[in-house]
Design an enzyme around this catalytic site. Structure first.
Site, mmCIF file in Angstrom:
data_model
loop_
_atom_site.group_PDB
_atom_site.id
_atom_site.type_symbol
_atom_site.label_atom_id
_atom_site.label_comp_id
_atom_site.label_asym_id
_atom_site.label_seq_id
_atom_site.Cartn_x
_atom_site.Cartn_y
_atom_site.Cartn_z
ATOM 1 N N TYR B 105 0.827 -1.213 0.000
ATOM 2 C CA TYR B 105 0.000 0.000 0.000
ATOM 3 C C TYR B 105 0.857 1.257 0.000
ATOM 4 O O TYR B 105 0.491 2.265 -0.586
ATOM 5 C CB TYR B 105 -0.943 -0.003 1.210
ATOM 6 C CG TYR B 105 -2.123 -0.903 0.974
ATOM 7 C CD1 TYR B 105 -2.983 -0.644 -0.097
ATOM 8 C CD2 TYR B 105 -2.382 -2.003 1.771
ATOM 9 C CE1 TYR B 105 -4.059 -1.475 -0.342
ATOM 10 C CE2 TYR B 105 -3.447 -2.830 1.534
ATOM 11 C CZ TYR B 105 -4.299 -2.564 0.470
ATOM 12 O OH TYR B 105 -5.350 -3.365 0.216
ATOM 13 N N GLU B 203 -0.313 -29.578 12.485
ATOM 14 C CA GLU B 203 -0.808 -28.756 11.381
ATOM 15 C C GLU B 203 -2.055 -27.972 11.766
ATOM 16 O O GLU B 203 -2.113 -26.763 11.600
ATOM 17 C CB GLU B 203 -1.120 -29.625 10.147
ATOM 18 C CG GLU B 203 -1.715 -28.800 8.994
ATOM 19 C CD GLU B 203 -2.164 -29.626 7.795
ATOM 20 O OE1 GLU B 203 -1.905 -30.848 7.793
ATOM 21 O OE2 GLU B 203 -2.760 -29.053 6.888
ATOM 22 N N ASP B 255 -2.314 -33.663 8.406
ATOM 23 C CA ASP B 255 -3.330 -34.446 7.711
ATOM 24 C C ASP B 255 -2.638 -35.442 6.790
ATOM 25 O O ASP B 255 -1.450 -35.286 6.471
ATOM 26 C CB ASP B 255 -4.213 -33.536 6.829
ATOM 27 C CG ASP B 255 -5.192 -32.721 7.680
ATOM 28 O OD1 ASP B 255 -5.422 -33.091 8.843
ATOM 29 O OD2 ASP B 255 -5.714 -31.707 7.145
#
Lengths: 798, 370
Positions: B105, B203, B255
């Protein structure tokens, strides 16, 4: 070449000749004829009538001046006079005499140019006389003609009307007049008209100027005025007139030519009146004509020893009242001569009998009169034809496939043999059509009774086999006058002419505009960035040679809204109507212009670019789609040449556009980078706290540019030419110095008004640097300029 | 270049600033010599990473791409780089810091429009480029990512140097259930004391909360590091320090799908995007707990079928030099074979305590961690 009544339908495909039209209109008035055929003559609406009248008058003016080798200076004025429009067309031609006035302006369908095998404008319409008549019919006013010849003296003023009952022009007024032009002709017509076809009119005038760069044209109409200056002083080459080519005439023309020729024989007529016809070709045409006119005689195999027929016995029996020795010798000689031939036609049997009779008569001192010879010939012929069925079998068997049932072949052969046996003409003389009818009849019968089938191909093959076997008859070809009086015979002659292989016509009769002048014409009327033109070699269609030319102008001030502008010309005359029907447009639409860098949505159709395409078809006989001659007909040979001409010119356009695009890209890139780098350099100087930077060197290197830099060290000045490109460059570098650099070995030095011009022409290989060094005393100002290197590729830092 | 040299994590502000200005000076000299300004950066793709035998991590290979001013894009990139260098130098001078997003920005305020960034990917990438070329880490530029770091829960006592002074924190006793939040620059942390046996990187947040609720950290003396998906640099750096400085074994629990294997990969081997920092971020000794495709079979876990993108990712991992070992080849091929994937939470199908009572102890024993 003799003159004939003109022909309207020439090349148009309708086949209706002026003669035929004229025959039909003798009973009606010329006015009525005109009324009925208006659209054909280009006068179908008031708007179009004006365009046609201008076109006829301007074509006339250009032809008149060019024929006299004068650079045309044509003035056209259209004035709205309330009730009527007044059209004035002036030229600077040689002028015409009183005798010529009615012929040129008055006689409807007058003019030698309709049949002349020469490229010229007049083919395009039926002539200025139609405009005169139209004016007279709509306004009731005569045509006013002023003319001044080069012989000096005053101009003459004529008023001319056409007698609509007799189609004869009449001069009502003939008086002396004063006219400022040294020579020339002026015609003034008043007619019903309007300016609704303004665009076509403007197009016509502008396109005429494009395609006649040697002409100066001034044009005034109620709302607008144009002047077109000439771009060249070169007149188009004079065209040679050629005689018609046998493949290019129509029946009407042929009949007229037969009527008018001085020749007695057809052979002489062909050689005298047509191009590319010598004795041998004429003989070929005559043979072909004989076959069509008389038919051929089928030849049969003479009987062999074991066969029943015996020519010797037959002839001996047929000869009466001659000594037995002579008779025997005669019969033996005939039989021997007949047996010596593999096949004999009736005329050959007659020839054998005649020559044998002469020999024997001499030997035995006995005359063989006509009756005796006829009887002998008939007897010999009867013997020859005795085994016709066997011959027929052999021919049919050879001409049909091996799979044909033998009984079917036998059936057809037997029936054919019977047909020949019972033929009215015992000589078995048939035309090809008759022969085919024989075969058809026999085959039909065979199909009906023998349960055989003979398809069209089989029938045609059998017909061919018999036709090949048949002999051209030795009969005299009918004389010219006989053919002239017999329309059917003339039609057969025409067929024979077309069927004979004849050399293509010479092409000297054409006057293409030439690549240079097509380009010059476009250059004159369109302010474009790029021009290309292509002129093809002459080709032949039918009996008429033709040349196609194409031109392209691209970019610059040419309108960028919508389709490219398409300029169509036939024999230097602009075509402004019936665009959609024109072969030229079809060809343009079918070319994939994207291949050439143009914008063509969908890859077909008229491309969408600021461009002008020009197509010129020049021919002794441009084929049009209709009598109004607004659109070129779709003739494959001509379309193919149009395409090749366009592609030839388009190839140049493509390489131009490619180059232009790459320069444009380079320029854009250069602009962006040249903008960014100084910003970057400034920021770098700021961040590092160092001196401001000069980015030109880096920039030149980035752009693969040629960088010219000057360094001055005391009195020594050095110009370095860095070539960062990957190809060598050569340019001309001129340094202007305000102090005397003295003489120089490598540069030429010229002094002008206290400034010295040093000029080098260095060649710098890829990646190399050339250094140009000179000395000056004292303070001096420098200014360097470079030519021969595109601005986009050049960076000067001096 | 950074890949050949040990990046000095403790570079001070002045040194970082000088390195940046040296880079600007390089561009300056290129201009001054009439050369085309350019910078060379190692190609950041998986085909250009090589295993560094000495450090046991994956680093960039020899392939380089050049950002050069001889194209419009290259010139724009270099202009942006110059402006960014100026910004970073000024920030360091003032002792301030900013986020990557703030940089994006902030560029909007630059007067030179062409130096402004088109999107944040562009500014992120440029900062990475500058890290590599200037041999300074992003943290030393005082640039931090938007997301705050992940959390730690476990028997660890540390001291953090914050902007508001020193803080001493025990990561079980002094924190709530959320745990201790890893700062952007974990090098401001000093380890004081620990009672841990190993480090478990988890995770998903759900699984981390399950382990904390079940008191797994207390029962097994384990430091639970929440990875929060693909781990931030700070998380990876802290994990490496826990391993290197405290000598704790590190295991990774994710996972059972190809994307999670990459999470393990970036912890253990370094990520492709930041391979120039692998020596500083990667923990090569880290081991994978699961969920393994083998577990899906052994524990008969509830599964989802592999999507096409999963299959592609698995196949791509078979080509990935980081996964070229027997364990991964076997597991990935098995997964492609069964065509299934499972989440960590799938273990709940055997009861809420199954993971802490059965699965993890069994697995960790197998791995000799317990």
């Amino acid at each position: 070449m003799t003159s004939f009544q003109s022909q309207l339908g020439e090349g148009g495909g309708s086949g209706a000749t002026a003669e035929e039209l004229a025959e039909g209109q003798r009973s009606i008035s010329i006015a009525e004829f005109f009324e009925k055929n208006k659209q054909m003559l280009g006068f179908d609406s008031d708007a179009k009538a004006l365009v046609t009248a201008v076109k006829e008058a301007v074509d006339n003016a250009l032809d008149a001046t060019e024929e006299a080798s004068i650079l045309p200076d044509v003035y056209v004025e259209i004035e709205d006079r309330g009730d009527y429009y007044r059209l004035v067309v002036e030229d600077n031609g040689p002028g015409i005499t009183r005798e010529q006035v009615p012929k040129v302006f008055g006689k409807l369908l007058y003019g030698s140019r309709f049949h002349v095998r020469e490229q010229n404008r007049g083919q395009q319409g039926i002539g200025i006389s139609a405009a005169v008549l139209y004016a007279q019919l709509t306004s009731g006013k005569p045509a006013k003609v002023t003319s001044k010849t080069e012989t000096g003296g005053d101009a003459r003023y004529f008023e001319l009307t056409i007698d609509t009952d007799t189609n004869e022009p009449e001069i009502d007024v003939d008086e002396s007049a004063s006219w400022e032009r040294p020579h020339g002709t002026r015609i003034e017509l008043e007619m019903e008209a309007n300016m609704r076809a303004r665009r076509q009119l403007h197009d016509y005038i502008q396109y005429t100027a494009v395609v006649n760069p040697h002409a100066r044209i001034e044009f005034h109409e109620p709302a607008d005025s144009f002047k077109f200056e000439r771009a060249t002083d070169e007149l188009p080459p004079e065209t040679e007139e050629i005689r018609p080519h046998p493949h290019g005439v129509e029946l009407g023309t042929l009949l007229k030519m037969l009527d008018a020729t001085d020749s007695y024989s057809i052979s002489g007529f062909l050689q005298g009146e047509f191009t590319r016809v010598g004795a041998k070709t004429a003989e070929g045409v005559c043979d072909s004509f004989r076959d069509r006119h008389f038919g051929r005689e089928v030849a049969w195999r003479p009987p062999e020893a074991h066969e029943e027929a015996d020519p010797e016995a037959a002839v001996r029996e047929a000869v009466a009242n001659k000594s037995s020795e002579a008779t025997a010798a005669f019969a033996a000689a005939v039989a021997e001569a007949v047996a010596a031939e593999e096949r004999l036609a009736h005329s050959e049997v007659v020839a054998v009998v005649d020559s044998t009779a002469a020999d024997v008569a001499e030997e035995f001192d006995e005359t063989f009169g006509e009756t005796v010879r006829e009887k002998a010939a008939a007897a010999a012929w009867s013997a020859v034809t005795d085994e016709r069925a066997a011959d027929c079998y052999e021919l049919v068997d050879g001409a049909t496939t091996t799979r044909k049932d033998d009984a079917a072949v036998e059936g057809l052969a037997t029936r054919l043999a019977e047909t020949f046996g019972s033929q009215d003409d015992g000589r078995n003389r048939v035309t090809r059509e008759e022969l085919r009818a024989f075969v058809d009849r026999a085959a039909d019968a065979a199909e009906e009774y023998d349960d055989a089938t003979f398809g069209d191909t089989a029938r045609e093959n059998v017909t061919d086999a018999f036709w090949e076997r048949a002999r051209t008859v030795p009969d005299e070809v009918p004389s010219v006058s006989a053919v002239a009086d017999d329309r059917d015979a003339a039609a057969r002659l025409l067929e024979a002419m077309r069927a004979t292989d004849i050399l293509s016509p010479p092409t000297g009769c054409l006057a293409p505009i030439s690549e240079e002048l097509v380009e010059a014409g476009l250059r004159k009327e369109y302010d474009a960035d790029f021009y290309a033109a292509a002129t093809r070699d002459a080709e032949v269609h039918g009996g008429d040679p033709f040349v196609v030319e194409a031109g392209i102008a691209y970019g610059g001030d040419i309108d960028d809204d919508g389709d490219v502008e398409l300029l169509r010309f036939a024999n230097r005359v602009p075509l402004v109507y019936q665009r959609g029907a024109c072969a030229t447009v079809d060809v343009v639409k079918e070319i994939n212009w994207r291949n050439y860098g143009l914008d063509q949505p969908g890859g077909t159709g008229i491309p969408n670019d600021p461009a002008v395409l020009l197509i010129h078809v020049a021919s002794t006989n441009v084929p049009f789609t209709s009598e109004s001659k607004d659109a070129v007909a779709n003739i494959p040979e001509i379309e193919s040449e149009i395409e090749l001409a366009l592609r030839e010119a388009a190839r140049e356009l493509k390489s131009y556009l490619n180059k232009r695009r790459s320069l444009e890209k380079r320029r854009r890139k250069q602009n962006v980078i040249a903008d960014i780098l100084p910003e970057m350099a400034e920021k770098l100087a700021e961040v590092t706290g160092r001196e401001p930077l000069d980015v030109d060197d880096s920039l030149a290197r980035i752009m693969n540019n040629v960088l010219v830099e000057r360094t001055v060290d005391g009195s020594t000045v050095e110009l370095s030419v860095h070539n960062y490109d990957d190809t060598g460059v050569s340019g001309e570098i001129t340094e202007i110095v305000t102090a005397d650099p003295g003489d120089h070995e490598e540069a030429t030095v010229v002094e002008m008004d206290g400034e010295w011009f040093l000029k080098w022409a260095p060649e710098v290989a890829a990646g190399e640097t050339a250094t140009l060094r000179y000395e000056v005393d004292g303070d001096a100002e420098f200014d360097v300029s470079v030519e021969g290197i595109e601005a986009e590729r050049l960076t000067i830092d001096a | 270049m950074s890949t050949d040299r040990d990046t000095d994590a403790d570079l001070n502000e002045e040194e970082a600033r000088e390195q940046l200005i040296d880079l600007a000076a390089q561009f300056y000299d290129q201009f001054a010599d009439g050369d085309v300004p350019r910078m060379e950066i190692p190609t950041r793709t998986k085909s250009n990473i090589v295993f560094d035998e000495e450090e046991n991590v994956w680093v960039y290979g020899d392939r380089h791409s050049t950002r050069s001013a001889n194209s419009v894009n290259g010139a724009r990139k270099l202009l942006k780089a110059t402006y960014t260098i100026e910004f970073l130098a000024k920030q360091l001078e003032a002792g301030r810091s900013s986020t990557l997003r703030e940089l994006y920005y902030l560029s909007e305020s630059w007067d030179e429009e062409r130096a402004q960034f088109n999107d944040q990917d562009e500014s992120n990438q440029l900062v990475e480029d500058l890290e590599i070329v200037a041999e300074v880490t992003r943290e030393d530029f005082h640039m931090r990512p938007e997301e705050s770091g992940a959390t730690v829960m476990g028997p660890l006592y540390l001291r953090e140097q914050t902007r508001r002074g020193e803080r001493e924190i025990h990561c079980q006793k002094d924190v709530g259930e959320g745990g201790y939040q890893i700062p952007n620059n974990p090098d401001t942390i000093e380890f004081l004391e620990d009672d841990a046996d190993f480090v478990l990187c988890v995770e998903t947040g759900g699984m981390r909360d399950r382990l904390v609720e079940n008191g797994f950290d207390e029962e097994y003396n384990v430091i639970v590091v929440h990875l929060k998906g693909q781990p931030a640099r700070a998380t990876r750096r802290l994990t490496k320090r826990l391993h290197d400085e405290l000598g704790l074994p590190v295991v990774v629990f994710t996972d059972g799908d190809p994307w999670s294997y990459r999470i393990y990969g970036s912890v253990a081997y370094g990520s492709i995007k930041s391979a120039h920092l692998s020596e500083y971020l990667a923990t090569p000794e880290a081991e994978f707990v699961g969920i393994r495709p083998q577990d899906i079979v052994d524990y008969d876990l509830p599964t989802d079928p592999l999507a096409d993108s999963d299959v592609n990712a698995l196949e791509s991992e078979l080509d990935d030099p980081r996964f070229q070992d027997d364990f991964w080849t076997e597991q990935i091929e098995l997964q492609l074979d069964i065509g299934k994937k499972a989440e960590q939470q799938a273990l709940a199908s055997r009861g809420l305590d199954f993971v802490t009572d059965t699965y993890l102890p069994e697995r960790l024993e197998e791995m000799d961690v317990l």
